[in-house]
Write a protein that holds these residues in place. Structure first.
Motif, mmCIF file in Angstrom:
data_model
loop_
_atom_site.group_PDB
_atom_site.id
_atom_site.type_symbol
_atom_site.label_atom_id
_atom_site.label_comp_id
_atom_site.label_asym_id
_atom_site.label_seq_id
_atom_site.Cartn_x
_atom_site.Cartn_y
_atom_site.Cartn_z
ATOM 1 N N ALA A 1 51.249 24.430 -74.685
ATOM 2 C CA ALA A 1 50.643 25.281 -73.651
ATOM 3 C C ALA A 1 50.797 26.757 -74.010
ATOM 4 N N GLN A 2 51.965 27.133 -74.553
ATOM 5 C CA GLN A 2 52.152 28.524 -74.959
ATOM 6 C C GLN A 2 51.247 28.888 -76.127
ATOM 7 N N VAL A 3 51.094 27.976 -77.093
ATOM 8 C CA VAL A 3 50.197 28.235 -78.228
ATOM 9 C C VAL A 3 48.764 28.417 -77.736
ATOM 10 N N VAL A 4 48.307 27.475 -76.891
ATOM 11 C CA VAL A 4 46.921 27.528 -76.403
ATOM 12 C C VAL A 4 46.687 28.793 -75.579
ATOM 13 N N ALA A 5 47.636 29.147 -74.704
ATOM 14 C CA ALA A 5 47.461 30.335 -73.862
ATOM 15 C C ALA A 5 47.367 31.595 -74.709
ATOM 16 N N ALA A 6 48.247 31.727 -75.721
ATOM 17 C CA ALA A 6 48.232 32.919 -76.566
ATOM 18 C C ALA A 6 46.948 33.006 -77.380
ATOM 19 N N LEU A 7 46.539 31.900 -78.002
ATOM 20 C CA LEU A 7 45.315 31.918 -78.818
ATOM 21 C C LEU A 7 44.074 32.092 -77.949
ATOM 22 N N LEU A 8 44.100 31.536 -76.738
ATOM 23 C CA LEU A 8 42.982 31.753 -75.815
ATOM 24 C C LEU A 8 42.859 33.226 -75.451
ATOM 25 N N ALA A 9 43.994 33.865 -75.178
ATOM 26 C CA ALA A 9 43.969 35.299 -74.872
ATOM 27 C C ALA A 9 43.479 36.100 -76.069
ATOM 28 N N ALA A 10 43.913 35.732 -77.287
ATOM 29 C CA ALA A 10 43.452 36.434 -78.490
ATOM 30 C C ALA A 10 41.945 36.304 -78.654
ATOM 31 N N ALA A 11 41.418 35.093 -78.444
ATOM 32 C CA ALA A 11 39.972 34.889 -78.588
ATOM 33 C C ALA A 11 39.197 35.661 -77.529
ATOM 34 N N ALA A 12 39.682 35.618 -76.279
ATOM 35 C CA ALA A 12 38.974 36.327 -75.200
ATOM 36 C C ALA A 12 38.981 37.834 -75.435
ATOM 37 N N CYS A 13 40.119 38.378 -75.875
ATOM 38 C CA CYS A 13 40.185 39.819 -76.154
ATOM 39 C C CYS A 13 39.288 40.192 -77.331
ATOM 40 N N ALA A 14 39.219 39.329 -78.347
ATOM 41 C CA ALA A 14 38.363 39.609 -79.493
ATOM 42 C C ALA A 14 36.893 39.611 -79.085
ATOM 43 N N VAL A 15 36.499 38.657 -78.245
ATOM 44 C CA VAL A 15 35.108 38.617 -77.777
ATOM 45 C C VAL A 15 34.777 39.863 -76.978
ATOM 46 N N ARG A 16 35.705 40.254 -76.121
ATOM 47 C CA ARG A 16 35.435 41.466 -75.333
ATOM 48 C C ARG A 16 35.373 42.696 -76.228
ATOM 49 N N ALA A 17 36.210 42.746 -77.264
ATOM 50 C CA ALA A 17 36.159 43.882 -78.188
ATOM 51 C C ALA A 17 34.797 43.976 -78.857
ATOM 52 N N CYS A 18 34.202 42.830 -79.181
ATOM 53 C CA CYS A 18 32.881 42.827 -79.828
ATOM 54 C C CYS A 18 31.778 43.261 -78.869
ATOM 55 N N ARG A 19 31.954 43.012 -77.584
ATOM 56 C CA ARG A 19 30.899 43.307 -76.614
ATOM 57 C C ARG A 19 31.093 44.641 -75.886
ATOM 58 N N SER A 20 32.205 45.324 -76.136
ATOM 59 C CA SER A 20 32.501 46.557 -75.418
ATOM 60 C C SER A 20 32.007 47.763 -76.193
ATOM 61 N N SER A 21 32.080 48.913 -75.521
ATOM 62 C CA SER A 21 31.763 50.172 -76.184
ATOM 63 C C SER A 21 32.830 50.469 -77.228
ATOM 64 N N GLU A 22 32.571 51.480 -78.057
ATOM 65 C CA GLU A 22 33.487 51.760 -79.163
ATOM 66 C C GLU A 22 34.885 52.101 -78.667
ATOM 67 N N ARG A 23 34.984 52.880 -77.583
ATOM 68 C CA ARG A 23 36.296 53.286 -77.089
ATOM 69 C C ARG A 23 37.082 52.085 -76.580
ATOM 70 N N GLU A 24 36.436 51.217 -75.777
ATOM 71 C CA GLU A 24 37.132 50.041 -75.268
ATOM 72 C C GLU A 24 37.363 49.005 -76.357
ATOM 73 N N SER A 25 36.475 48.982 -77.346
ATOM 74 C CA SER A 25 36.592 47.976 -78.397
ATOM 75 C C SER A 25 37.910 48.102 -79.144
ATOM 76 N N ASN A 26 38.344 49.330 -79.405
ATOM 77 C CA ASN A 26 39.621 49.523 -80.108
ATOM 78 C C ASN A 26 40.782 48.956 -79.305
ATOM 79 N N SER A 27 40.804 49.221 -77.995
ATOM 80 C CA SER A 27 41.898 48.730 -77.162
ATOM 81 C C SER A 27 41.959 47.213 -77.155
ATOM 82 N N TRP A 28 40.806 46.599 -76.907
ATOM 83 C CA TRP A 28 40.790 45.136 -76.849
ATOM 84 C C TRP A 28 41.042 44.511 -78.212
ATOM 85 N N GLY A 29 40.643 45.192 -79.287
ATOM 86 C CA GLY A 29 40.932 44.677 -80.622
ATOM 87 C C GLY A 29 42.424 44.620 -80.908
ATOM 88 N N TRP A 30 43.152 45.688 -80.527
ATOM 89 C CA TRP A 30 44.600 45.683 -80.715
ATOM 90 C C TRP A 30 45.278 44.632 -79.832
#
Length: 526
Positions: free
Chosen positions: A46-75
């Motif tokens: 459950a901890q592995v899935v939750a962490a990787l799910l959060a990583a994937a969701a943040c990466a997707v948002r980084a790709c769809r956000s503006s340049e300023r927000e993209s950096n934050s979500w990428g990190w």
């Protein structure tokens, strides 16, 4: 920007789903319906899935956000991925190798990378809290929160870790890194949330998720220091819940081009967010005071409490200075508005409103104290021809030059006003001689006004209405009529003259002109 209603509802739904998943997780891990081995597998996976799910969701948002927000979500995505890989190693030890994970282990590298990468993501958040005029306020709030969290951490995870023994120097350093990293990350999260200019629902969930993760990390460090951590502990629920909230925050991204912004001026930050740094400060100081009165006088706690108190005092001093500067700005703006309301924008002279108020006041002083006053009504000769032949720029220049010349030949206490168009008025109080002033005005207009390569001749017809100290106080309308009729007498006499008029009944055309002027002045006075 305040949360939109739809975004708030989505945040509440995300929180409710996260809470439901956590309840199921805690029930499976604590009740162990399938036995200890199944509970351990559920916990680790459950901890592995939750962490990787959060990583994937943040990466997707980084790709769809503006340049300023993209950096934050990428990190943030990188931080969640590092923690997830560390948990994969932890699960490998427990589920595949069938033995307890050693401490320290390679998994700790991924775990300790999380606060570093997440802190970079927060610092790159598009909120500008560390720039501009709010820099010092932000730094003081950071000291306030950090000192308070240090008091709380020293009484729990950090203090216990420092006093623990038996893990070796490297293990000791790793143990200390958990609560210290959490302290820095929590400080950044709370300060940025309290100062962020665009406090969207996503940022609130990010901070809440980071709080859960930091609490779980500090709990892990504490339990490890006292040799009390086992898989399935209560801190595991904090990790799962924290990553689920990060995933929910990334999912609440508004599609590009469809973000709803509230129209109107910028709003002040909300009161709960403004008070957010004071909450941990109050709790930390309460804990420090309880320890002092209870006989537990720890120098670290005392030092941290001193930092919190100093930051509080400096913060309040800064607030006083900010309020004083704001008051100066408000007063300056008020003065500017008053000046614009009572002065002609082209010439800077008093306008109809101010002239009417001064005239009314002068007549009141004459009625009460028998102070003499005089009114000079100045009308430029042939001004329409200037606009028709040379244009309105030349006309504006002539009006501005006339204003300067009128002020040059009058006293500081006299009121020089532009009533509109090419009409000016001069109000003399305290015994000024109107004939001398009129003569100086006529002389001042002898020199033409230069305009490019041309010279514009100017002249004026002046009507004078004087009220002696022993005369009956006339009405404003009567005094204006006398000055206006005298001005018309000057024009009929050949212009550039300044006759004086007594009271009489005006002809029909003059009566209409005076009525219009009087109505304007009386209307502005009220």
């Amino acid at each position: 920007m305040l949360f939109t209603r739809g975004m708030t509802q989505r945040s509440m739904r995300a929180g409710a789903v996260t809470g439901l998943v956590l309840l199921v997780f805690v029930a499976l891990v604590r009740l162990q319906p399938g036995g200890p081995d199944v509970a351990r597998a559920v916990d680790d996976l459950a901890q592995v899935v939750a962490a990787l799910l959060a990583a994937a969701a943040c990466a997707v948002r980084a790709c769809r956000s503006s340049e300023r927000e993209s950096n934050s979500w990428g990190w943030l995505a990188a931080a969640c991925l590092a923690w997830g890989l560390g948990e994969c190693l932890w699960a490998w030890y427990e589920l595949v190798l069938r033995r307890d994970t050693p401490f320290p282990s390679p998994a700790d590298a991924g775990f300790l990378l999380f606060p570093v990468l997440a802190a970079v993501g927060l610092l790159s958040w598009p909120s500008a809290v560390l720039h501009g005029t709010t820099r010092w306020r932000t730094l003081l709030d950071g000291a306030l929160v950090a000192g308070a969290l240090l008091i709380l951490s020293w009484g729990t995870a950090l203090g216990t870790t420092v006093r623990a023994d038996g893990t070796g120097s490297f293990g000791y350093a790793v143990s200390l890194s958990y609560p210290l990293g959490d302290l820095v990350l929590l400080t950044l999260a709370l300060v940025i949330l309290s100062h962020a200019r665009h406090a969207r629902a996503g940022l609130g969930l990010v901070v809440l998720g980071l709080v859960l993760l930091c609490v779980a990390d500090s709990g892990f460090a504490y339990l490890t220091a006292v040799d009390g951590y086992t898989t399935g502990s209560w801190v595991d629920a904090g990790w799962v819940g924290g990553f689920l909230l990060l995933a929910a925050a990334a999912h609440l991204h508004t599609a590009p081009g469809r973000e709803v912004l509230r129209p109107g001026p910028a709003r002040m930050e909300s009161t709960p967010r403004a008070l957010l740094p004071y909450v941990p400060a109050g709790v930390g100081l309460s804990v420090a005071l309880a320890g002092q009165f209870g006989g537990r006088r720890d120098p670290v706690t005392l030092g941290a409490a001193t930092v919190v108190i100093a930051a509080l005092l400096a913060r309040q001093l800064l607030a006083v200075l900010d309020n004083r500067a704001l008051l100066v700005q408000v007063l300056a703006a008020q003065h500017e508005l008053e000046h614009q309301a009572f002065h002609d924008p082209l010439t800077g002279l008093a306008n109809r409103a101010l002239f009417g108020e001064r005239l009314r006041h002068g007549l009141e002083l004459h009625r009460r104290d028998h102070r003499a006053l005089s009114l000079l009504y100045v009308d430029l000769d042939n001004f329409k021809g200037v606009n028709d032949t040379l244009g309105h720029d030349a006309g504006d220049l002539v009006l501005q030059d006339v204003a300067v010349r009128l002020q040059a030949v009058t006293r500081t206490g006299d009121t020089v006003a532009r009533l509109g168009g090419d009409e000016f008025a001069v109000l003399l109080e305290d015994g000024g001689n109107p004939h001398d002033v009129a003569s100086r005005i006529v002389d001042a207009f002898h020199e033409p006004v230069p305009f490019g390569s041309a010279y514009v001749p100017i002249g004026a017809s002046i009507g004078i209405a004087a009220v002696g100290h022993d005369e009956e106080t006339p009405s404003m309308e009567a005094l204006l009529q006398r000055a206006d009729h005298a001005m018309y007498d000057a024009k009929r006499a050949g212009k550039a003259a300044a006759p004086t008029r007594g009271e009489h009944v005006p002809h029909a055309g003059a009566r209409h002109a005076v009525a219009a002027l009087t109505a304007r002045v009386r209307w502005t006075v009220g």
